[in-house]
Design a protein around this motif. Structure first.
Motif, PDB file in Angstrom:
ATOM      1  N   LEU A 128      42.871  17.899  77.654  1.00 33.15           N
ATOM      2  CA  LEU A 128      41.587  18.559  77.907  1.00 33.15           C
ATOM      3  C   LEU A 128      41.322  18.688  79.410  1.00 33.15           C
ATOM      4  N   ARG A 129      41.608  17.622  80.146  1.00 30.96           N
ATOM      5  CA  ARG A 129      41.402  17.679  81.599  1.00 30.96           C
ATOM      6  C   ARG A 129      42.318  18.727  82.227  1.00 30.96           C
ATOM      7  N   PHE A 160      43.478  21.438  80.764  1.00 28.16           N
ATOM      8  CA  PHE A 160      42.979  22.765  80.410  1.00 28.16           C
ATOM      9  C   PHE A 160      41.880  23.205  81.385  1.00 28.16           C
ATOM     10  N   ARG A 161      40.997  22.279  81.713  1.00 28.92           N
ATOM     11  CA  ARG A 161      39.891  22.627  82.604  1.00 28.92           C
ATOM     12  C   ARG A 161      40.401  22.910  84.020  1.00 28.92           C
ATOM     13  N   GLU A 166      42.361  26.085  83.915  1.00 28.06           N
ATOM     14  CA  GLU A 166      41.574  27.209  83.408  1.00 28.06           C
ATOM     15  C   GLU A 166      42.365  28.014  82.376  1.00 28.06           C
ATOM     16  N   PHE A 210      43.286  27.545  78.181  1.00 25.53           N
ATOM     17  CA  PHE A 210      42.978  26.726  77.014  1.00 25.53           C
ATOM     18  C   PHE A 210      43.911  27.091  75.866  1.00 25.53           C
ATOM     19  N   VAL A 212      33.063  18.957  73.286  1.00 23.34           N
ATOM     20  CA  VAL A 212      33.506  20.250  73.797  1.00 23.34           C
ATOM     21  C   VAL A 212      33.309  21.299  72.709  1.00 23.34           C
TER      22      VAL A 212
END
Length: 333
Positions: free
Chosen positions: A255-256, A258-259, A262, A264, A279
């Motif tokens: 998840l980190r 992906f952020r 940018e 997903f 989320v």
């Protein structure tokens, strides 16, 4: 420093024989109510506490203590497992002493020796990734022994989860969502649970005729930060179109990534984690009934302590796939 009150002090205060006090603190139900009340009052007045360490070395006596060795107490999974075992032990009047092996074989060996020296009544053990001394090399007698989460090469009761089945279901769900290049991100496959999850992942790919790409199998994500770096690298290469995170730390690391990247991708994790529901969409996970696993491990140990001499049992608990939407390619807010 004030001297600790002794059993002799209690006997003098209560006006009874030392042997009567000994019988009382060891739970003898035949002591008359008058004597019992006098002893109880003396114990309260003096602040006497039974010396459980001394009790362990007397024949027939028990410290009512179970030792638990886990791999990492900071991992929420193992913290929840320890809590469930602790509750199960407490129901029968046993305390739990907990230590972490940190997946280190020699450290695990030292912890085992320490528990045996303390004469705990039973040991519940999560075998470490890097095994040290085999259990069979420890001279008998051994207290009742239960392996939990992972088996060991030793005859004892064992409690496991269906890791392969859970990973199979998760990978199938990602394939059903249209993914074909699914990355496996997890800890070392030398750990039994990881090896089983990799086997389930491979089985799902084989069922659908999807070739296994070894470059998408990463088993070096020992921490959340390492998982994040692994997934960031996968994103940069553009090789993966989905991620199966084989433990909770890998899922959070993904998840980190992906952020930060940018980008997903569809994601399913193995084991629940706190951020999973925070989320959009919430993260799909394979869940284990950790409480049931802990209760089963405690129950097997307590049964042996109560005299159960049945053949050793291996209990395999089912896993469940909780689909929340992240198995499909949707934006994560």
């Amino acid at each position: 420093m004030q001297r600790k009150p002794t059993m002799n002090d209690v006997a003098r205060q209560a006006g009874v024989a030392l042997k009567t006090v000994s019988r009382y603190v060891n739970g003898d139900p035949t002591i008359g109510p008058d004597f019992a009340e006098r002893i109880r009052q003396a114990i309260d007045d003096l602040g006497y506490r039974r010396n459980m360490a001394a009790a362990r070395i007397r024949p027939g006596q028990s410290a009512k203590m179970i030792g638990l060795i886990i791999s990492d107490l900071s991992n929420p999974y193992f913290a929840a497992l320890a809590r469930a075992i602790e509750l199960g032990a407490a129901e029968s009047g046993y305390m739990l002493t907990i230590a972490s092996s940190e997946e280190n074989g020699p450290r695990h060996d030292r912890l085992v020796d320490r528990l045996l020296e303390q004469q705990v009544d039973a040991i519940i053990d999560v075998p470490p990734r890097a095994p040290g001394r085999p259990w069979r090399q420890i001279p008998p007698p051994l207290p009742p022994l239960v392996f939990v989460d992972r088996p060991a090469d030793f005859a004892a009761d064992t409690v496991l989860a269906d890791n392969a089945g859970g990973a199979l279901a998760a990978t199938r769900a990602l394939l059903d969502g249209g993914a074909r290049s699914i990355a496996f991100v997890g800890d070392s496959v030398e750990i039994f649970t990881m090896g089983e999850r990799l086997a389930g992942y491979r089985q799902a790919l084989a069922e659908r005729g999807v070739p296994l790409d070894d470059d998408l199998v990463v088993d070096t994500a020992h921490t959340t930060d390492e998982a994040m770096r692994v997934v960031l690298e996968l994103l940069g290469r553009g090789r993966a179109d989905a991620v199966f995170a084989a433990n909770n730390r890998s899922a959070f690391g993904a998840l980190r990534a992906f952020r930060l990247g940018e980008t997903f991708l569809p994601l399913i994790g193995f084991d629940e984690f706190e951020a999973a529901a925070l989320v959009n969409p919430p993260i799909s996970v394979v869940t284990q009934d950790i409480a049931a696993m802990g209760r089963a491990a405690a129950g097997l140990a307590l049964a042996r302590l109560a005299g159960d001499d049945a053949p050793f049992r291996t209990v395999v608990l089912p896993t469940s796939l909780m689909l929340r939407g992240s198995e499909r390619l949707l934006p994560i807010a």
